[in-house]
Design an enzyme around this catalytic site. Structure first.
Site, PDB file in Angstrom:
ATOM      1  N   ASN A 113       1.288  -1.392   0.017  1.00  0.00           N
ATOM      2  CA  ASN A 113       0.110   0.066   0.573  1.00  0.00           C
ATOM      3  C   ASN A 113       0.608   0.759   0.281  1.00  0.00           C
ATOM      4  O   ASN A 113       0.175   2.354  -0.698  1.00  0.00           O
ATOM      5  CB  ASN A 113      -0.989   0.461   1.372  1.00  0.00           C
ATOM      6  CG  ASN A 113      -0.687   0.196   2.305  1.00  0.00           C
ATOM      7  OD1 ASN A 113       1.244  -0.497   2.368  1.00  0.00           O
ATOM      8  ND2 ASN A 113      -0.934   0.543   3.646  1.00  0.00           N
ATOM      9  N   GLU A 208       3.847  -4.851  12.614  1.00  0.00           N
ATOM     10  CA  GLU A 208       3.623  -3.180  12.810  1.00  0.00           C
ATOM     11  C   GLU A 208       2.236  -3.690  11.590  1.00  0.00           C
ATOM     12  O   GLU A 208       2.372  -4.017  10.807  1.00  0.00           O
ATOM     13  CB  GLU A 208       4.212  -1.931  11.467  1.00  0.00           C
ATOM     14  CG  GLU A 208       5.526  -1.764  12.432  1.00  0.00           C
ATOM     15  CD  GLU A 208       5.086  -0.607  12.869  1.00  0.00           C
ATOM     16  OE1 GLU A 208       3.764  -0.236  12.764  1.00  0.00           O
ATOM     17  OE2 GLU A 208       6.242   0.190  13.427  1.00  0.00           O
ATOM     18  N   CYS A 242      -3.264   1.996   6.735  1.00  0.00           N
ATOM     19  CA  CYS A 242      -3.282   1.350   7.734  1.00  0.00           C
ATOM     20  C   CYS A 242      -3.634   1.891   8.586  1.00  0.00           C
ATOM     21  O   CYS A 242      -4.629   1.821   9.513  1.00  0.00           O
ATOM     22  CB  CYS A 242      -1.539   0.592   8.446  1.00  0.00           C
ATOM     23  SG  CYS A 242      -0.884   2.256   8.211  1.00  0.00           S
TER      24      CYS A 242
HETATM   25  P1  NAD Z   1      -0.227  -9.360   3.632  1.00  0.00           P
HETATM   26  O1  NAD Z   1      -0.028  -9.161   5.078  1.00  0.00           O
HETATM   27  O2  NAD Z   1      -0.991 -10.345   2.696  1.00  0.00           O
HETATM   28  O3  NAD Z   1       1.588  -9.290   3.341  1.00  0.00           O
HETATM   29  C1  NAD Z   1       2.606  -8.057   3.150  1.00  0.00           C
HETATM   30  C2  NAD Z   1       3.944  -9.169   3.108  1.00  0.00           C
HETATM   31  O4  NAD Z   1       3.892 -10.318   4.006  1.00  0.00           O
HETATM   32  C3  NAD Z   1       3.951  -9.312   1.722  1.00  0.00           C
HETATM   33  O5  NAD Z   1       5.371  -8.973   1.917  1.00  0.00           O
HETATM   34  C4  NAD Z   1       3.781 -10.782   1.759  1.00  0.00           C
HETATM   35  O6  NAD Z   1       4.185 -11.660   0.106  1.00  0.00           O
HETATM   36  C5  NAD Z   1       3.890 -10.943   2.583  1.00  0.00           C
HETATM   37  N1  NAD Z   1       3.567 -12.754   2.986  1.00  0.00           N
HETATM   38  C6  NAD Z   1       2.939 -12.519   2.663  1.00  0.00           C
HETATM   39  N2  NAD Z   1       2.010 -15.097   3.867  1.00  0.00           N
HETATM   40  C7  NAD Z   1       3.537 -14.569   4.254  1.00  0.00           C
HETATM   41  C8  NAD Z   1       4.610 -15.876   5.267  1.00  0.00           C
HETATM   42  N3  NAD Z   1       3.060 -16.907   5.256  1.00  0.00           N
HETATM   43  N4  NAD Z   1       5.542 -15.522   5.834  1.00  0.00           N
HETATM   44  C9  NAD Z   1       5.367 -14.201   5.237  1.00  0.00           C
HETATM   45  N5  NAD Z   1       5.301 -13.758   4.796  1.00  0.00           N
HETATM   46  C10 NAD Z   1       4.512 -13.999   3.967  1.00  0.00           C
HETATM   47  O7  NAD Z   1      -0.393  -7.754   3.605  1.00  0.00           O
HETATM   48  P2  NAD Z   1      -0.961  -6.650   1.935  1.00  0.00           P
HETATM   49  O8  NAD Z   1      -2.383  -7.137   1.898  1.00  0.00           O
HETATM   50  O9  NAD Z   1       0.403  -6.226   2.075  1.00  0.00           O
HETATM   51  O10 NAD Z   1      -0.795  -5.395   3.462  1.00  0.00           O
HETATM   52  C11 NAD Z   1      -1.459  -4.924   3.825  1.00  0.00           C
HETATM   53  C12 NAD Z   1      -1.955  -5.154   5.273  1.00  0.00           C
HETATM   54  O11 NAD Z   1      -0.504  -4.040   6.238  1.00  0.00           O
HETATM   55  C13 NAD Z   1      -3.471  -4.320   6.118  1.00  0.00           C
HETATM   56  O12 NAD Z   1      -3.488  -4.907   7.694  1.00  0.00           O
HETATM   57  C14 NAD Z   1      -2.480  -2.856   6.304  1.00  0.00           C
HETATM   58  O13 NAD Z   1      -2.957  -2.364   8.022  1.00  0.00           O
HETATM   59  C15 NAD Z   1      -1.004  -3.379   7.105  1.00  0.00           C
HETATM   60  N6  NAD Z   1      -0.705  -2.399   7.192  1.00  0.00           N
HETATM   61  C16 NAD Z   1      -0.151  -2.216   8.194  1.00  0.00           C
HETATM   62  C17 NAD Z   1       0.998  -1.124   8.303  1.00  0.00           C
HETATM   63  C18 NAD Z   1       1.168  -0.322  10.155  1.00  0.00           C
HETATM   64  O14 NAD Z   1       2.457   0.563  10.261  1.00  0.00           O
HETATM   65  N7  NAD Z   1       0.937  -1.012  10.887  1.00  0.00           N
HETATM   66  C19 NAD Z   1       1.282  -0.306   7.090  1.00  0.00           C
HETATM   67  C20 NAD Z   1       1.125  -0.534   5.953  1.00  0.00           C
HETATM   68  C21 NAD Z   1      -0.157  -1.746   6.067  1.00  0.00           C
END
Ligand code: NAD
Length: 484
Positions: A113, A208, A242
């Protein structure tokens, strides 16, 4: 993966041995590179995740330049050993200092995002602190990830920064690899898997995760500012933030006027210029499901909420919602939806805002800043903004963290170094005495000294007993030092 981690570990040994100044000199060009490549970043991110170009420049490129400046200006001082005060009577001749050492090899796994700003706000302090990093961008934004890695091209020794492309299976392999820290930003479900993998290796991770931010609009708010701020805070990046406002609690007295302003503003937004499409069909179907669920639980549509023709478009929606029982009010929506709910007073708003598994950021909109500051202390959120929302993620010197299922990672500010470095306490003893008071042999004199110290230090000991303890110590300590 093992070979990449091995290469990173070898590279880290030399990189970590450089002075912070040498590392700053190597990395500083990233600042101008990111600014000079602003248009390229904007185009690539726009193509990959659909956000308007200007959001990339304002929300990702410019803040990154600030991140470089902040860490380059402050990391040397932050890594300087800090003296730890020791009582010279209890610990004569001793000097202690806290040294911050690089954690070692860091795995950085990021979402799509904010595919530029998010990785860089960890990459920069991690590298400057002397770590090697294996960086895995999201499979949804691999080109943006590659551009981020390219910023360091020719600046770092081989192996210090490794780009690892791939999906969930590669993220899982990284989390289980022999790394010293996993910094993960993403969903709660994936964060939990990462935490499990790290727990198996007894290795730390910084998480996060998601959010369900609330905005509380009080009766005395500047309604124009509140409406403009809430609309931006909810819809920037098509709500795929987020820290997007996903719940609005407004005091009854101004609810109608506030909602009318929000609806008018939302209706004036232009598709693809102000609000882009959602990044994926999967994301859009979650949004549609949440809106439908809210409607089925009594929510009323006030604007938008339609699927568009092109890409994964979804027209920004405003709903009036009476309770928090639907998925729209409970789970992370991550889309352009503004649910507005009426509350009787600030206390009720705080209670409803806090009744969430998440706790990333929250905002209070009020002209009575002192009152709002008091209310802020009651909010279960890592960041609270008064009369603004969410933008503080762009401030490199302000900590960004959360409560509950939002996770326990901290980015930005010196606090981020608590994960990216490990503390090493070094004590130097210049005491020339043959032995310390507490070393062997344990003798009756040592017993007397130990109890006298207890009497002297306890606040409940009377004055006469304290004076007695001082006399006892004056006699017993020299005797003990002579071997008694
Ligand atoms: P996601 O959890 O689907 O993926 C995030 C990352 O994890 C990707 O690079 C993905 O390839 C990887 N991943 C997938 N499966 C994995 C596994 N089993 N082990 C390790 N890594 C794996 O999230 P998304 O859809 O890419 O992002 C959206 C989410 O991120 C939302 O929930 C948002 O709130 C959160 N977010 C949080 C913050 C914060 O600062 N708290 C900032 C930005 C986004």
């Amino acid at each position: 993966m093992a070979a990449l981690v091995k290469q990173a570990r070898e590279a880290q040994a030399a990189w970590g041995a450089l002075t912070p100044y040498e590392r700053i000199k190597a990395i500083l060009p990233v600042r101008d590179r990111v600014l000079d490549r602003a248009e390229r970043f904007a185009n690539v991110v726009h193509r990959e995740v659909g956000k308007p170009n200007v959001e990339v420049v304002l929300g990702e490129v410019l803040p990154t330049a600030d991140v470089v400046t902040y860490w380059a200006d402050s990391i040397e001082e932050m890594l300087d050993p800090q003296e730890i005060a020791l009582d010279p009577l209890s610990y004569p001749g001793k000097k202690g200092a806290l040294h911050r050492e690089a954690r070692g090899v860091v795995a950085l796994i990021t979402p799509w995002n904010y595919p530029v700003a998010l990785p860089l706000r960890t990459l920069l302090p991690a590298l400057l602190a002397g770590n090697a990093v294996l960086f895995k961008p999201s499979e949804i934004s691999p080109r943006s990830g590659a551009l981020v890695a390219e910023l360091f091209e020719g600046l770092l020794p081989k192996g210090v920064l490794t780009l690892v492309q791939g999906g969930g299976e590669i993220g899982a392999a990284l989390s289980s690899a022999d790394v010293d820290l996993v910094v993960f930003t993403g969903s709660v479900a994936t964060g939990r898997k990462v935490a499990h993998a790290c727990a198996e290796r007894l290795s730390p991770c910084a998480l996060e995760l998601g959010g369900k931010d609330a905005a509380i609009v009080l009766a005395d708010a500047n309604l124009d500012r509140a409406a403009n701020g809430v609309v931006w805070g909810a819809l920037t990046n098509a709500g795929q933030n987020c820290a997007a406002i996903e719940r609005v609690y407004v005091e009854k007295a101004v609810a109608e006027a506030f909602s009318a302003k929000v609806v008018a503003l939302v209706k004036s937004l232009r598709e693809n210029i102000d609000v882009g499409p959602l990044a994926t069909e999967a994301q859009r179907s979650i949004v549609v499901k949440h809106v439908d669920d809210a409607k089925n639980s009594g929510g009323k549509m006030l604007a938008g909420g339609e699927k568009g023709e092109k890409g994964y478009a979804f027209s920004p929606a405003v709903l009036s919602v009476e309770n928090d029982d639907s998925a729209l009010m409970r789970d992370e929506t991550f889309g352009p939806v503004i649910p507005i709910s009426i509350v009787d007073n600030a206390e009720q708003a705080i209670a409803r805002a806090n009744a969430s598994r998440y706790g990333l950021t929250a905002s209070i909109w009020s002209k009575k800043v002192k009152v709002a500051e008091k209310l802020a202390k009651q909010l279960r959120a890592g960041v609270v903004t008064i009369n603004n929302h969410a933008f503080t993620g762009a401030l490199p010197n302000a900590p960004w963290s959360g409560f509950g299922e939002t996770g326990y990672g901290i980015t930005n500010s010196a606090l981020a170094l608590d994960a990216l470095t490990r503390p090493r306490f070094v004590l130097v003893d210049k005491n020339r005495a043959k032995r310390e008071l507490w070393w062997y042999p344990y003798t009756p004199t040592l017993d007397v000294i130990a109890y006298a110290f207890c009497a002297l230090r306890s606040k409940s000991t009377g004055i006469f007993r304290k004076i007695g303890a001082i006399f006892t110590l004056a006699r017993a300590v020299p005797k003990r030092l002579m071997g008694g």
